[in-house]
Design an enzyme around this catalytic site. Structure first.
Site, PDB file in Angstrom:
ATOM      1  CG  ASN A 269      -2.071   0.981   1.064  1.00 40.64           C
ATOM      2  OD1 ASN A 269      -2.583   1.165  -0.052  1.00 40.64           O
ATOM      3  ND2 ASN A 269      -2.461   1.641   2.126  1.00 40.64           N
TER       4      ASN A 269
ATOM      5  CG  ASP B  15       4.628 -10.294   4.146  1.00 45.93           C
ATOM      6  OD1 ASP B  15       4.381 -10.221   5.368  1.00 45.93           O
ATOM      7  OD2 ASP B  15       3.746 -10.461   3.289  1.00 45.93           O
TER       8      ASP B  15
ATOM      9  CB  SER C 196      -6.596   2.095  15.551  1.00 46.51           C
ATOM     10  OG  SER C 196      -7.698   2.782  15.020  1.00 46.51           O
TER      11      SER C 196
ATOM     12  CE1 TYR D 230      -6.592  -1.331  11.182  1.00 48.24           C
ATOM     13  CE2 TYR D 230      -8.323   0.169  11.906  1.00 48.24           C
ATOM     14  CZ  TYR D 230      -6.979  -0.101  11.683  1.00 48.24           C
ATOM     15  OH  TYR D 230      -6.035   0.861  11.969  1.00 48.24           O
TER      16      TYR D 230
ATOM     17  CE  LYS E 145      -3.809  -1.539  13.556  1.00 51.25           C
ATOM     18  NZ  LYS E 145      -2.364  -1.507  13.321  1.00 51.25           N
TER      19      LYS E 145
ATOM     20  CG  PHE F 119     -20.968   8.640   4.483  1.00 50.51           C
ATOM     21  CD1 PHE F 119     -21.599   8.529   3.250  1.00 50.51           C
ATOM     22  CD2 PHE F 119     -19.642   8.221   4.582  1.00 50.51           C
ATOM     23  CE1 PHE F 119     -20.936   8.018   2.139  1.00 50.51           C
ATOM     24  CE2 PHE F 119     -18.970   7.701   3.482  1.00 50.51           C
ATOM     25  CZ  PHE F 119     -19.616   7.610   2.263  1.00 50.51           C
TER      26      PHE F 119
HETATM   27  P1  NAD Z   1      -0.323   2.767   5.141  1.00 48.59           P
HETATM   28  O1  NAD Z   1      -1.081   1.695   4.437  1.00 48.59           O
HETATM   29  O2  NAD Z   1      -0.004   4.006   4.390  1.00 48.59           O
HETATM   30  O3  NAD Z   1       1.047   2.167   5.726  1.00 48.59           O
HETATM   31  C1  NAD Z   1       1.195   0.815   6.081  1.00 48.59           C
HETATM   32  C2  NAD Z   1       2.464   0.317   5.416  1.00 48.59           C
HETATM   33  O4  NAD Z   1       2.654  -1.070   5.734  1.00 48.59           O
HETATM   34  C3  NAD Z   1       2.408   0.404   3.891  1.00 48.59           C
HETATM   35  O5  NAD Z   1       3.606   0.986   3.414  1.00 48.59           O
HETATM   36  C4  NAD Z   1       2.276  -1.039   3.429  1.00 48.59           C
HETATM   37  O6  NAD Z   1       2.862  -1.257   2.150  1.00 48.59           O
HETATM   38  C5  NAD Z   1       3.008  -1.765   4.545  1.00 48.59           C
HETATM   39  N1  NAD Z   1       2.591  -3.152   4.739  1.00 48.59           N
HETATM   40  C6  NAD Z   1       1.336  -3.660   4.756  1.00 48.59           C
HETATM   41  N2  NAD Z   1       1.381  -4.986   4.956  1.00 48.59           N
HETATM   42  C7  NAD Z   1       2.682  -5.323   5.084  1.00 48.59           C
HETATM   43  C8  NAD Z   1       3.369  -6.550   5.304  1.00 48.59           C
HETATM   44  N3  NAD Z   1       2.704  -7.709   5.431  1.00 48.59           N
HETATM   45  N4  NAD Z   1       4.719  -6.527   5.389  1.00 48.59           N
HETATM   46  C9  NAD Z   1       5.408  -5.360   5.260  1.00 48.59           C
HETATM   47  N5  NAD Z   1       4.813  -4.182   5.022  1.00 48.59           N
HETATM   48  C10 NAD Z   1       3.471  -4.172   4.939  1.00 48.59           C
HETATM   49  O7  NAD Z   1      -1.111   3.105   6.471  1.00 48.59           O
HETATM   50  P2  NAD Z   1      -0.876   4.246   7.546  1.00 48.59           P
HETATM   51  O8  NAD Z   1      -2.046   5.140   7.498  1.00 48.59           O
HETATM   52  O9  NAD Z   1       0.472   4.796   7.415  1.00 48.59           O
HETATM   53  O10 NAD Z   1      -1.010   3.368   8.867  1.00 48.59           O
HETATM   54  C11 NAD Z   1       0.124   2.857   9.553  1.00 48.59           C
HETATM   55  C12 NAD Z   1      -0.361   2.031  10.728  1.00 48.59           C
HETATM   56  O11 NAD Z   1      -1.169   2.858  11.566  1.00 48.59           O
HETATM   57  C13 NAD Z   1      -1.215   0.829  10.352  1.00 48.59           C
HETATM   58  O12 NAD Z   1      -0.870  -0.245  11.200  1.00 48.59           O
HETATM   59  C14 NAD Z   1      -2.625   1.297  10.632  1.00 48.59           C
HETATM   60  O13 NAD Z   1      -3.491   0.246  10.989  1.00 48.59           O
HETATM   61  C15 NAD Z   1      -2.408   2.231  11.817  1.00 48.59           C
HETATM   62  N6  NAD Z   1      -3.453   3.265  11.927  1.00 48.59           N
HETATM   63  C16 NAD Z   1      -3.731   4.069  10.862  1.00 48.59           C
HETATM   64  C17 NAD Z   1      -4.746   5.028  10.970  1.00 48.59           C
HETATM   65  C18 NAD Z   1      -5.105   5.900   9.798  1.00 48.59           C
HETATM   66  O14 NAD Z   1      -6.230   6.417   9.779  1.00 48.59           O
HETATM   67  N7  NAD Z   1      -4.225   6.135   8.824  1.00 48.59           N
HETATM   68  C19 NAD Z   1      -5.443   5.173  12.175  1.00 48.59           C
HETATM   69  C20 NAD Z   1      -5.112   4.342  13.252  1.00 48.59           C
HETATM   70  C21 NAD Z   1      -4.114   3.388  13.115  1.00 48.59           C
HETATM   71  N1  UDP Z   2     -17.311  10.678   5.803  1.00 50.89           N
HETATM   72  C1  UDP Z   2     -18.167  11.243   4.882  1.00 50.89           C
HETATM   73  N2  UDP Z   2     -17.945  10.984   3.562  1.00 50.89           N
HETATM   74  C2  UDP Z   2     -16.916  10.210   3.116  1.00 50.89           C
HETATM   75  C3  UDP Z   2     -16.026   9.645   4.078  1.00 50.89           C
HETATM   76  C4  UDP Z   2     -16.277   9.901   5.416  1.00 50.89           C
HETATM   77  O1  UDP Z   2     -19.106  11.946   5.247  1.00 50.89           O
HETATM   78  O2  UDP Z   2     -16.764   9.996   1.906  1.00 50.89           O
HETATM   79  C5  UDP Z   2     -17.523  10.985   7.243  1.00 50.89           C
HETATM   80  C6  UDP Z   2     -17.702   9.764   8.127  1.00 50.89           C
HETATM   81  O3  UDP Z   2     -19.068   9.388   8.159  1.00 50.89           O
HETATM   82  C7  UDP Z   2     -17.162  10.276   9.463  1.00 50.89           C
HETATM   83  C8  UDP Z   2     -16.055  11.250   9.072  1.00 50.89           C
HETATM   84  O4  UDP Z   2     -16.331  11.607   7.712  1.00 50.89           O
HETATM   85  O5  UDP Z   2     -18.161  11.012  10.146  1.00 50.89           O
HETATM   86  C9  UDP Z   2     -14.653  10.627   9.144  1.00 50.89           C
HETATM   87  O6  UDP Z   2     -14.662   9.418   8.415  1.00 50.89           O
HETATM   88  P1  UDP Z   2     -13.322   8.633   8.085  1.00 50.89           P
HETATM   89  O7  UDP Z   2     -13.692   7.409   7.294  1.00 50.89           O
HETATM   90  O8  UDP Z   2     -12.337   9.557   7.480  1.00 50.89           O
HETATM   91  O9  UDP Z   2     -12.757   8.255   9.516  1.00 50.89           O
HETATM   92  P2  UDP Z   2     -13.383   7.298  10.669  1.00 50.89           P
HETATM   93  O10 UDP Z   2     -14.832   7.097  10.417  1.00 50.89           O
HETATM   94  O11 UDP Z   2     -12.595   6.061  10.573  1.00 50.89           O
HETATM   95  O12 UDP Z   2     -13.171   8.039  11.935  1.00 50.89           O
END
Ligand code: NAD
Ligand code: UDP
Length: 355
Positions: free
Chosen positions: A36, A66, A137, A161, A165, A231
């Site tokens: 990703n 991986d 998360s 998901y 976590k 939404f």
């Molecule tokens: P992202 O997808 O941009 O980054 C994740 C990275 O991990 C990517 O570079 C992907 O290629 C790599 N990856 C996935 N599977 C792998 C594997 N099996 N081996 C090696 N690499 C692998 O996501 P992000 O937004 O940077 O999120 C990073 C972390 O934070 C994740 O664990 C995600 O669950 C957590 N997180 C993200 C959010 C968010 O909203 N972005 C919120 C809470 C928690």
């Molecule tokens: N949301 C929306 N339209 C979209 C995507 C998200 O209205 O296309 C709203 C969603 O219902 C929430 C807020 O934006 O109230 C944040 O959503 P997001 O998916 O970014 O984060 P999460 O729900 O995981 O906190």
């Protein structure tokens, strides 16, 4: 300064954190399978950190692989030791993060997020590397009863998901309990990470149609999508749209540095902290702020609520301030300005053409 393994370091949060850690003087090994993300993100991080060809090989090494591949992990830890610079700590970002996809493909989510973390921990333990910062998360809180949400709120995820976590946090609790004098663990529960580095050279690069609000809004502003669907407009919030705690990705990156400094400075322990701003913004607040930052209009339509959404999710960030000395410094306006700098300079993300 420490030598650190950053799993998933090419991703959205990982790339920004790599930059902050390089600027703090650490040496990094990035392990990513690019499922990703793009290796170009790491090239940009290297440029932003001002690394030249000779310093880059020492300070920022990129390994494609991986986290579930234990042989590969084993080789990384062993060769770091043989070079006389063992891996002293790990920041574990690698994982899958799309809620809807996790409902359709739970086996893949448990495999990558849970089995991947298990194999990482097993290798760390075998090599005596017991300092870990884990990407957890706010999704763990499910539909919270109390807002702002403290870390003591019940863990009650409502999708695979979130369960994955929660399972890793559970695994970390068990591992810590087995050797509390050895492990230093920080579970960081992120709220809604958004925005980009202010240079506009690294940012979020979702594949396909974004599920999340911020990248969607930003793609509407650049003209890749015709309009946003909001939404739900009947939530019990001031303007009827959902309220979230949006955190600038650079604030979040700095939160990782603070957590790492804390773990290295203190006795062995496990801490769990929210990383959020404590400030709620509605969907329409985000639309307005992004319009102001981009000087573009963002057409939207109000549609039905999305299944599984909470009305309001906002962090109580006081524990992070108390324990890590960290709090957010950037506003929603900063988030939108920096997010727009990235989107407008890179309309198709790291790719030349639309994915
Ligand atoms: P992202 O997808 O941009 O980054 C994740 C990275 O991990 C990517 O570079 C992907 O290629 C790599 N990856 C996935 N599977 C792998 C594997 N099996 N081996 C090696 N690499 C692998 O996501 P992000 O937004 O940077 O999120 C990073 C972390 O934070 C994740 O664990 C995600 O669950 C957590 N997180 C993200 C959010 C968010 O909203 N972005 C919120 C809470 C928690
Ligand atoms: N949301 C929306 N339209 C979209 C995507 C998200 O209205 O296309 C709203 C969603 O219902 C929430 C807020 O934006 O109230 C944040 O959503 P997001 O998916 O970014 O984060 P999460 O729900 O995981 O906190």
């Amino acid at each position: 300064m420490a030598r650190l393994l950053i799993t998933g370091g090419a991703g959205f949060i990982g790339s920004h954190t790599c930059l902050v850690l390089l600027e703090a003087g650490h040496n990094l090994l990035v392990l990513d399978d690019f499922s990703n993300s793009s290796p170009i993100a790491i090239d940009k991080v290297s440029e932003l950190a001002g690394l030249d060809a000779s310093s880059a090989s020492e300070r920022l090494q990129l390994h494609r692989g991986d986290i579930r591949n234990q042989d590969h992990l084993e080789r990384l830890f062993t060769s770091a030791k043989e070079q006389g610079r063992p891996i002293e700590g790990v920041i574990h970002f690698a994982g899958l993060k799309a809620v809807g996809e996790s409902v359709r493909e739970p086996l893949r989510y448990w495999d990558v997020n849970v089995c991947g973390s298990w194999s990482l921990l097993k290798t760390m333990d075998a090599h005596g590397c017991r300092t870990l910062v884990f990407s957890s998360s706010a999704t763990l809180y499910g539909l919270p009863d109390l807002v702002p949400i403290p870390e003591s709120a019940p863990v009650q995820p409502i999708n695979p998901y979130g369960h994955s976590k929660a399972a890793v946090e559970r695994l970390l609790a068990d591992v810590f309990a087995s050797a509390p004098d050895a492990w230093r663990i920080a579970n960081l529960r992120y709220f809604n990470p958004v925005g980009a580095h202010p240079s506009g050279r690294i940012g979020e690069d979702p594949l396909g149609i974004p599920n999340n609000l911020f990248p969607f809004v930003s793609q509407v502003a650049i003209g890749r999508r015709p309009r946003l669907q909001v939404f739900g407009s009947d939530w019990p919030t001031p303007d009827g749209t959902g309220v979230r705690d949006y955190i600038h990705v650079m604030d979040l990156a700095e939160g990782h540095r603070a957590a790492l400094d804390y773990l290295f400075a203190e006795d062995s322990q496990k801490i769990t902290v929210n990383l959020g701003s404590g400030i709620g913004a509605s969907v329409l607040d985000v639309v307005k702020a992004f319009q102001a930052a981009s000087c573009r209009s963002i057409p939207y339509e109000l549609v039905a609520r999305r299944a599984g959404d909470a009305a309001i999710t906002v962090a109580d960030p006081s524990l992070a301030a108390q324990r890590l000395g960290w709090r957010t410094r950037r506003s929603l306006a900063d988030i939108c300005l920096d997010g727009w700098a990235w989107q407008s300079a890179n309309p198709n993300g790291y790719r030349k053409k639309e994915a």
